[in-house]
Design an enzyme around this catalytic site. Structure first.
Site, PDB file in Angstrom:
ATOM      1  N   LYS A 171      -2.557   3.231  -0.182  1.00 44.72           N
ATOM      2  CA  LYS A 171      -2.238   1.829  -0.452  1.00 44.72           C
ATOM      3  C   LYS A 171      -1.150   1.734  -1.516  1.00 44.72           C
ATOM      4  O   LYS A 171      -1.277   2.322  -2.580  1.00 44.72           O
ATOM      5  CB  LYS A 171      -3.495   1.112  -0.928  1.00 44.72           C
ATOM      6  N   ARG A 213     -11.804  10.317  -4.213  1.00 41.41           N
ATOM      7  CA  ARG A 213     -12.659   9.414  -3.446  1.00 41.41           C
ATOM      8  C   ARG A 213     -12.434   9.556  -1.948  1.00 41.41           C
ATOM      9  O   ARG A 213     -11.343   9.918  -1.514  1.00 41.41           O
ATOM     10  CB  ARG A 213     -12.446   7.962  -3.880  1.00 41.41           C
ATOM     11  N   ARG A 230      -9.119   0.369  12.869  1.00 38.27           N
ATOM     12  CA  ARG A 230      -9.763   1.536  13.480  1.00 38.27           C
ATOM     13  C   ARG A 230     -10.187   1.238  14.921  1.00 38.27           C
ATOM     14  O   ARG A 230     -11.170   1.799  15.424  1.00 38.27           O
ATOM     15  CB  ARG A 230     -10.959   1.943  12.611  1.00 38.27           C
ATOM     16  N   ARG A 254      -8.204  11.169   1.453  1.00 38.94           N
ATOM     17  CA  ARG A 254      -6.762  11.014   1.266  1.00 38.94           C
ATOM     18  C   ARG A 254      -6.384  11.032  -0.214  1.00 38.94           C
ATOM     19  O   ARG A 254      -5.310  11.453  -0.583  1.00 38.94           O
ATOM     20  CB  ARG A 254      -6.321   9.692   1.885  1.00 38.94           C
ATOM     21  N   TYR A 255      -7.280  10.524  -1.056  1.00 36.97           N
ATOM     22  CA  TYR A 255      -7.013  10.479  -2.489  1.00 36.97           C
ATOM     23  C   TYR A 255      -7.801  11.600  -3.169  1.00 36.97           C
ATOM     24  O   TYR A 255      -8.800  12.076  -2.629  1.00 36.97           O
ATOM     25  CB  TYR A 255      -7.471   9.131  -3.050  1.00 36.97           C
ATOM     26  N   CYS A 301      -8.316  -4.878  14.168  1.00 34.81           N
ATOM     27  CA  CYS A 301      -9.031  -3.747  13.562  1.00 34.81           C
ATOM     28  C   CYS A 301      -8.121  -2.528  13.407  1.00 34.81           C
ATOM     29  O   CYS A 301      -7.501  -2.079  14.360  1.00 34.81           O
ATOM     30  CB  CYS A 301     -10.231  -3.354  14.416  1.00 34.81           C
ATOM     31  N   ASP A 304      -0.740  -0.425   3.336  1.00 37.42           N
ATOM     32  CA  ASP A 304      -1.291   0.909   3.533  1.00 37.42           C
ATOM     33  C   ASP A 304      -0.184   1.698   4.234  1.00 37.42           C
ATOM     34  O   ASP A 304       0.135   1.432   5.400  1.00 37.42           O
ATOM     35  CB  ASP A 304      -2.574   0.845   4.379  1.00 37.42           C
ATOM     36  N   CYS A 336     -13.026  -7.644  14.892  1.00 38.50           N
ATOM     37  CA  CYS A 336     -11.775  -8.271  14.460  1.00 38.50           C
ATOM     38  C   CYS A 336     -10.669  -7.763  15.374  1.00 38.50           C
ATOM     39  O   CYS A 336     -10.521  -6.548  15.541  1.00 38.50           O
ATOM     40  CB  CYS A 336     -11.437  -7.862  13.028  1.00 38.50           C
ATOM     41  N   ASP A 395      -1.845  -3.761   9.193  1.00 40.37           N
ATOM     42  CA  ASP A 395      -1.330  -2.471   9.666  1.00 40.37           C
ATOM     43  C   ASP A 395      -0.659  -2.642  11.033  1.00 40.37           C
ATOM     44  O   ASP A 395      -1.104  -3.454  11.842  1.00 40.37           O
ATOM     45  CB  ASP A 395      -2.473  -1.460   9.807  1.00 40.37           C
ATOM     46  N   CYS A 451     -19.758  -2.737  14.804  1.00 36.77           N
ATOM     47  CA  CYS A 451     -19.666  -3.863  13.874  1.00 36.77           C
ATOM     48  C   CYS A 451     -20.458  -5.036  14.449  1.00 36.77           C
ATOM     49  O   CYS A 451     -20.786  -5.055  15.638  1.00 36.77           O
ATOM     50  CB  CYS A 451     -18.218  -4.304  13.698  1.00 36.77           C
TER      51      CYS A 451
HETATM   52  C1  LIG Z   1      -8.752   2.237   0.814  1.00 42.29           C
HETATM   53  C2  LIG Z   1      -9.159   3.626   0.789  1.00 42.29           C
HETATM   54  C3  LIG Z   1      -9.896   4.153  -0.288  1.00 42.29           C
HETATM   55  C4  LIG Z   1     -10.278   3.312  -1.476  1.00 42.29           C
HETATM   56  O1  LIG Z   1      -9.136   2.917  -2.190  1.00 42.29           O
HETATM   57  P1  LIG Z   1      -9.270   2.092  -3.542  1.00 42.29           P
HETATM   58  O2  LIG Z   1      -7.850   1.722  -3.880  1.00 42.29           O
HETATM   59  O3  LIG Z   1      -9.884   3.007  -4.549  1.00 42.29           O
HETATM   60  O4  LIG Z   1     -10.130   0.901  -3.271  1.00 42.29           O
HETATM   61  C5  LIG Z   1     -10.236   5.478  -0.242  1.00 42.29           C
HETATM   62  N1  LIG Z   1      -9.895   6.261   0.787  1.00 42.29           N
HETATM   63  C6  LIG Z   1      -9.181   5.798   1.819  1.00 42.29           C
HETATM   64  C7  LIG Z   1      -8.831   6.722   2.940  1.00 42.29           C
HETATM   65  C8  LIG Z   1      -8.806   4.464   1.868  1.00 42.29           C
HETATM   66  O5  LIG Z   1      -8.106   3.999   2.912  1.00 42.29           O
END
Ligand SMILES: *Cc1c(COP(=O)(O)O)cnc(C)c1O
Length: 401
Positions: free
Chosen positions: A348, A127, A145, A123-124, A143, A341, A140, A304, A136
């Site tokens: 986020k 990363r 997911r 998504r980012y 959850c 989120d 929880c 969420d 798990c």
């Molecule tokens: C939370 C998350 C991350 C990591 O986010 P950070 O703000 O860098 O900790 C990366 N990818 C996804 C899809 C996430 O939900």
């Protein structure tokens, strides 16, 4: 007053005298024994605690939504006399899980639409999440997911490891991989090491993280051998998940210290939950105890809007009140970033109390944690090239006019 004093009680051992009085410590301390002896059925649950009718119906309902399972370690933290116990609320299903509000979703963060290959959420820009298992140690009830986790929900996770590694190898912009699931720490040391070694062989991946609640649900898993294995793959960080101070037992604290001793920096991600941690008092105790466990509070998540969790959610106003009750009142290191989120996959978004009361070309008017107001001179925009934000200029309480 009693409840408050309990919060400050020193960490206690989960082992004995609990619901498994006959079990010798060697067995109790074996993580495989803990997994084999999880409480997973209505029958075994009812033998240990007196259920309310709402819980009883909830356990029956959970069978085809999100499985019910709790490790003996975590189960022993439940106060059997308290139907509103904050530990119990997190893991014992309730009939309200069957209620679905129109704005609740199965995939609230839009993960499925950001999955370029099965098991990778991208998504980012730099990363990704790598979903390495759908299981798990305990489940929880909130959850995010739930649709894929535990193996009884409406979808299944089909991570294709070869395809996932190929994606990571060919996308050179990815520098940070976060192992999640499910819980990656349920994999054996060998299997997890294979994944870590394979990721470490990719030159552009700089930073590895594991998101896990195993140190809390199953601290026995954090063996010295396991920590030694992790140590080979640094820089490797871990985000754990603690919601209530009672979860930081002696065993958990020892597990966290062991990880830290092996060079794993630890962060915590809490979820804001009604009746669990939705008060300044509980959160302040929690974050201070986390620092004592060598864990830096990282995120506080607004829960969420996952289907069937309205009984566990609380308002955003409450989250802001909690952050306001921490900032200035305790160590800056103890204060997590409160985030939502964004529904649909926006990522986020930080949510903060507003400390900027007014801002124009000449000055910024701020308040501190005590509500005292201060003025700070602004550098002229033509010198800095900065644009003044209109939203701040119009913020309420413009005392600087
Ligand atoms: C939370 C998350 C991350 C990591 O986010 P950070 O703000 O860098 O900790 C990366 N990818 C996804 C899809 C996430 O939900």
């Amino acid at each position: 007053m009693d409840a408050v004093e309990n919060l400050h009680e020193k960490a206690f051992r989960s082992y004995a005298p609990g619901h498994w009085p006959e079990i010798p410590p060697e067995q109790w301390n074996d993580w495989k024994w803990q997994l084999r002896n999880r409480v997973t059925t209505l029958e075994s649950l009812e033998k240990k605690i007196h259920l309310t009718p709402e819980e009883r119906a909830g356990v029956i309902l959970s069978g085809n939504k999100l499985a019910f399972a709790v490790t003996p370690h975590y189960f022993n933290l439940i106060d059997p006399e308290d139907a509103n116990c904050p530990i119990r609320r997190q893991v014992v299903p309730r009939i309200e899980e069957g209620n679905t509000a129109p704005w609740e979703l199965a995939d609230p963060c839009g993960e499925d639409s950001h999955m370029p290959v099965p098991g990778i959420v991208h998504r980012y820009p730099d990363r990704v999440l790598f979903l390495v298992t759908d299981r798990c140690a305990s489940y929880c009830r909130y959850c995010t997911r739930a649709r894929v986790v535990s193996g009884v929900g409406e979808q299944e996770l089909h991570t294709d490891f070869e395809e996932a590694f190929r994606y990571l190898e060919t996308h050179t912009g990815i520098r940070d991989v976060l192992l999640s699931g499910g819980d990656a720490l349920l994999l054996s040391d060998g299997k997890l090491e294979q994944i870590l070694a394979r990721l470490r062989a990719i030159p552009h991946i700089e930073f590895l993280r594991i998101g896990s609640r195993v140190p809390i649900f199953l601290p026995q898993r954090i063996t010295p051998e396991f920590c030694k294995m992790l140590q080979k793959y640094h820089p490797l960080w871990m985000s754990v998940h603690v919601n209530h101070p009672r979860e930081l037992t002696t065993e958990v604290k020892e597990a966290l210290w062991r990880l830290a001793d092996h060079g794993v920096p630890l962060g915590n991600q809490s979820v804001l939950l009604a009746g669990v941690n939705d008060s300044v008092e509980v959160m302040k105790t929690l974050v201070q105890k986390l620092l004592q466990s060598r864990v830096r509070p990282y995120y506080l998540y607004q829960c969420d809007p996952i289907r069937g969790t309205s009984h566990l959610r609380t308002s955003v106003a409450k989250g802001i009140e909690i952050i306001e009750g921490l900032r200035g009142h305790t160590s800056g290191y103890a204060i997590p970033q409160y985030v939502i989120d964004a529904p649909g996959g926006g990522g986020k978004v930080p949510i903060n109390p507003s400390y900027v009361l007014y801002h124009d070309e000449e000055k910024v008017v701020i308040r501190n944690y005590e509500g005292k107001v201060f003025e700070y001179p602004e550098l002229a925009a033509e010198k800095t090239g900065a644009n003044l934000r209109d939203d701040v200029k119009c913020a309420s309480g413009c005392r600087g006019k």
